[in-house]
Write a protein that holds these residues in place. Structure first.
Motif, PDB file in Angstrom:
ATOM      1  N   ASN A 153       0.826  -1.202   0.000  1.00  0.00           N
ATOM      2  CA  ASN A 153       0.000   0.000   0.000  1.00  0.00           C
ATOM      3  C   ASN A 153       0.865   1.259   0.000  1.00  0.00           C
ATOM      4  O   ASN A 153       1.669   1.471   0.908  1.00  0.00           O
ATOM      5  CB  ASN A 153      -0.909  -0.001   1.240  1.00  0.00           C
ATOM      6  N   LEU A 154       0.681   2.099  -1.013  1.00  0.00           N
ATOM      7  CA  LEU A 154       1.395   3.379  -1.072  1.00  0.00           C
ATOM      8  C   LEU A 154       0.439   4.565  -1.002  1.00  0.00           C
ATOM      9  O   LEU A 154       0.868   5.706  -1.197  1.00  0.00           O
ATOM     10  CB  LEU A 154       2.242   3.467  -2.348  1.00  0.00           C
ATOM     11  N   GLU A 155      -0.835   4.308  -0.718  1.00  0.00           N
ATOM     12  CA  GLU A 155      -1.790   5.410  -0.635  1.00  0.00           C
ATOM     13  C   GLU A 155      -1.406   6.366   0.484  1.00  0.00           C
ATOM     14  O   GLU A 155      -1.055   5.949   1.585  1.00  0.00           O
ATOM     15  CB  GLU A 155      -3.203   4.877  -0.389  1.00  0.00           C
ATOM     16  N   GLY A 156      -1.466   7.644   0.185  1.00  0.00           N
ATOM     17  CA  GLY A 156      -1.157   8.660   1.177  1.00  0.00           C
ATOM     18  C   GLY A 156       0.312   8.968   1.332  1.00  0.00           C
ATOM     19  O   GLY A 156       0.685   9.870   2.087  1.00  0.00           O
ATOM     20  N   GLY A 158       2.334   9.693  -1.364  1.00  0.00           N
ATOM     21  CA  GLY A 158       2.781  10.562  -2.444  1.00  0.00           C
ATOM     22  C   GLY A 158       3.751   9.880  -3.387  1.00  0.00           C
ATOM     23  O   GLY A 158       4.271  10.507  -4.313  1.00  0.00           O
ATOM     24  N   LEU A 159       3.999   8.587  -3.168  1.00  0.00           N
ATOM     25  CA  LEU A 159       4.940   7.832  -3.996  1.00  0.00           C
ATOM     26  C   LEU A 159       4.204   6.900  -4.947  1.00  0.00           C
ATOM     27  O   LEU A 159       3.117   6.411  -4.641  1.00  0.00           O
ATOM     28  CB  LEU A 159       5.880   7.002  -3.110  1.00  0.00           C
ATOM     29  N   LYS A 160       4.806   6.660  -6.104  1.00  0.00           N
ATOM     30  CA  LYS A 160       4.252   5.713  -7.057  1.00  0.00           C
ATOM     31  C   LYS A 160       4.959   4.367  -6.990  1.00  0.00           C
ATOM     32  O   LYS A 160       4.432   3.362  -7.472  1.00  0.00           O
ATOM     33  CB  LYS A 160       4.347   6.273  -8.479  1.00  0.00           C
ATOM     34  N   GLN A 161       6.156   4.372  -6.410  1.00  0.00           N
ATOM     35  CA  GLN A 161       6.938   3.149  -6.305  1.00  0.00           C
ATOM     36  C   GLN A 161       7.930   3.298  -5.161  1.00  0.00           C
ATOM     37  O   GLN A 161       8.158   4.397  -4.661  1.00  0.00           O
ATOM     38  CB  GLN A 161       7.694   2.863  -7.601  1.00  0.00           C
ATOM     39  N   MET A 162       8.507   2.170  -4.735  1.00  0.00           N
ATOM     40  CA  MET A 162       9.511   2.207  -3.674  1.00  0.00           C
ATOM     41  C   MET A 162      10.513   1.085  -3.913  1.00  0.00           C
ATOM     42  O   MET A 162      10.129  -0.057  -4.184  1.00  0.00           O
ATOM     43  CB  MET A 162       8.858   2.053  -2.301  1.00  0.00           C
ATOM     44  N   LYS A 163      11.790   1.413  -3.804  1.00  0.00           N
ATOM     45  CA  LYS A 163      12.826   0.401  -3.973  1.00  0.00           C
ATOM     46  C   LYS A 163      12.827  -0.546  -2.767  1.00  0.00           C
ATOM     47  O   LYS A 163      12.684  -0.113  -1.623  1.00  0.00           O
ATOM     48  CB  LYS A 163      14.199   1.040  -4.119  1.00  0.00           C
ATOM     49  N   VAL A 164      12.997  -1.816  -3.050  1.00  0.00           N
ATOM     50  CA  VAL A 164      13.047  -2.817  -1.999  1.00  0.00           C
ATOM     51  C   VAL A 164      14.165  -2.501  -1.013  1.00  0.00           C
ATOM     52  O   VAL A 164      13.988  -2.602   0.212  1.00  0.00           O
ATOM     53  CB  VAL A 164      13.233  -4.225  -2.601  1.00  0.00           C
ATOM     54  N   ALA A 165      15.335  -2.081  -1.517  1.00  0.00           N
ATOM     55  CA  ALA A 165      16.476  -1.789  -0.642  1.00  0.00           C
ATOM     56  C   ALA A 165      16.142  -0.679   0.350  1.00  0.00           C
ATOM     57  O   ALA A 165      16.512  -0.747   1.524  1.00  0.00           O
ATOM     58  CB  ALA A 165      17.696  -1.412  -1.474  1.00  0.00           C
ATOM     59  N   ASP A 166      15.424   0.355  -0.113  1.00  0.00           N
ATOM     60  CA  ASP A 166      15.061   1.460   0.775  1.00  0.00           C
ATOM     61  C   ASP A 166      14.048   1.009   1.814  1.00  0.00           C
ATOM     62  O   ASP A 166      14.122   1.367   2.991  1.00  0.00           O
ATOM     63  CB  ASP A 166      14.469   2.620  -0.037  1.00  0.00           C
ATOM     64  N   LEU A 167      13.084   0.215   1.381  1.00  0.00           N
ATOM     65  CA  LEU A 167      12.059  -0.273   2.292  1.00  0.00           C
ATOM     66  C   LEU A 167      12.682  -1.141   3.380  1.00  0.00           C
ATOM     67  O   LEU A 167      12.371  -0.994   4.574  1.00  0.00           O
ATOM     68  CB  LEU A 167      11.021  -1.076   1.509  1.00  0.00           C
ATOM     69  N   GLU A 168      13.577  -2.031   2.994  1.00  0.00           N
ATOM     70  CA  GLU A 168      14.212  -2.924   3.967  1.00  0.00           C
ATOM     71  C   GLU A 168      15.108  -2.148   4.927  1.00  0.00           C
ATOM     72  O   GLU A 168      15.109  -2.401   6.139  1.00  0.00           O
ATOM     73  CB  GLU A 168      15.014  -4.002   3.235  1.00  0.00           C
ATOM     74  N   ARG A 169      15.857  -1.192   4.400  1.00  0.00           N
ATOM     75  CA  ARG A 169      16.774  -0.424   5.248  1.00  0.00           C
ATOM     76  C   ARG A 169      16.023   0.471   6.229  1.00  0.00           C
ATOM     77  O   ARG A 169      16.339   0.525   7.422  1.00  0.00           O
ATOM     78  CB  ARG A 169      17.705   0.427   4.388  1.00  0.00           C
ATOM     79  N   ASN A 170      14.992   1.142   5.762  1.00  0.00           N
ATOM     80  CA  ASN A 170      14.292   2.125   6.597  1.00  0.00           C
ATOM     81  C   ASN A 170      13.355   1.495   7.611  1.00  0.00           C
ATOM     82  O   ASN A 170      13.014   2.125   8.619  1.00  0.00           O
ATOM     83  CB  ASN A 170      13.506   3.095   5.708  1.00  0.00           C
ATOM     84  N   HIS A 171      12.910   0.262   7.336  1.00  0.00           N
ATOM     85  CA  HIS A 171      11.925  -0.358   8.222  1.00  0.00           C
ATOM     86  C   HIS A 171      12.389  -1.677   8.822  1.00  0.00           C
ATOM     87  O   HIS A 171      11.621  -2.354   9.496  1.00  0.00           O
ATOM     88  CB  HIS A 171      10.602  -0.545   7.467  1.00  0.00           C
ATOM     89  N   ASP A 172      13.641  -2.022   8.585  1.00  0.00           N
ATOM     90  CA  ASP A 172      14.251  -3.197   9.215  1.00  0.00           C
ATOM     91  C   ASP A 172      13.427  -4.458   8.990  1.00  0.00           C
ATOM     92  O   ASP A 172      13.109  -5.199   9.931  1.00  0.00           O
ATOM     93  CB  ASP A 172      14.449  -2.942  10.714  1.00  0.00           C
ATOM     94  N   ILE A 173      13.040  -4.693   7.731  1.00  0.00           N
ATOM     95  CA  ILE A 173      12.301  -5.901   7.376  1.00  0.00           C
ATOM     96  C   ILE A 173      13.025  -6.589   6.217  1.00  0.00           C
ATOM     97  O   ILE A 173      14.016  -6.064   5.691  1.00  0.00           O
ATOM     98  CB  ILE A 173      10.848  -5.588   6.955  1.00  0.00           C
TER      99      ILE A 173
END
Length: 218
Positions: A153-156, A158-173
């Protein structure tokens, strides 16, 4: 939005109610003692109801027919069991969680297929994690981690996409595998992989991070 009924408003129930309502869950807290409901913090923005949590009419007034989760966290194993059986067998609530004091009853709860939390420490956080895991399909648990499948879910944001590396790094998953929304492709991600809104994702997430990460689960 997940609909949750919490039966029992002691220290665990009141803390759990605040945690869930702060994470946009629709929460109703039930306790047989009106004074117990005063344990709720000022930040709680759900509803309350005085009554016996295993009483069918009380559960109906609490919204059990629309409930996604019922958490029975009173100080009585017997009461919690009665709440759970009423919620499961009469109202067919999809997810029922029971607080269990007596470890000798664990085997019986396992044989009955009851989801339970045993012990007095960190009970609210553990039940919270179980409730929040309901945002997606709960596949399995490994120690402090949950394996979930959900729609990204990216609603709210303001992004249309997200890199997996950024998601994993920023959220420790850890993203285990993903599939495009239209089913056109599935892949084990690399650091350069990109996720789009609506993609189907299997992820490994720590219990204590589920609340923060739930905004990405649809």
């Amino acid at each position: 939005m997940v609909n949750v009924i919490i039966v029992g408003c002691g220290r665990v129930g009141s803390q759990l109610a605040t945690m869930l309502s702060s994470n946009d869950a629709n929460v109703c807290v039930v306790d047989r003692k009106a004074e117990a409901l005063s344990n709720l913090s000022r930040n709680f923005n759900g509803t309350t109801l005085q009554g016996e949590g295993f009483d069918e009419s009380v559960l109906v007034r609490a919204g059990v027919e629309e409930a996604d989760v019922v958490a029975a966290v009173t100080s009585s194993d017997s009461a919690n069991f009665m709440v759970a059986e009423t919620a499961r067998r009469i109202f067919h609530v999809p997810h029922v969680i029971v607080r269990l004091y007596n470890p000798a009853r664990e085997r019986a709860h396992m044989q009955l297929g009851l989801d339970y939390v045993c012990g007095t420490s960190l009970v609210a956080e553990e039940v919270f994690s179980k409730v929040m895991s309901g945002h997606g399909s709960h596949l399995d648990s490994f120690g402090d981690f949950e394996i979930l499948r959900f729609s990204f879910n990216l609603e709210g944001t303001g992004l249309k996409q997200m890199k997996v590396a950024d998601l994993e790094r920023n959220h420790d998953i850890r993203i285990v595998v993903f599939e495009r929304r239209d089913g056109s492709a599935s892949s084990i991600p690399s650091r350069d992989s990109v996720l789009y809104h609506g993609d189907s994702v299997v992820a490994c997430i720590r219990h204590d991070l589920l609340g923060e990460f739930s905004k990405f689960m649809q």
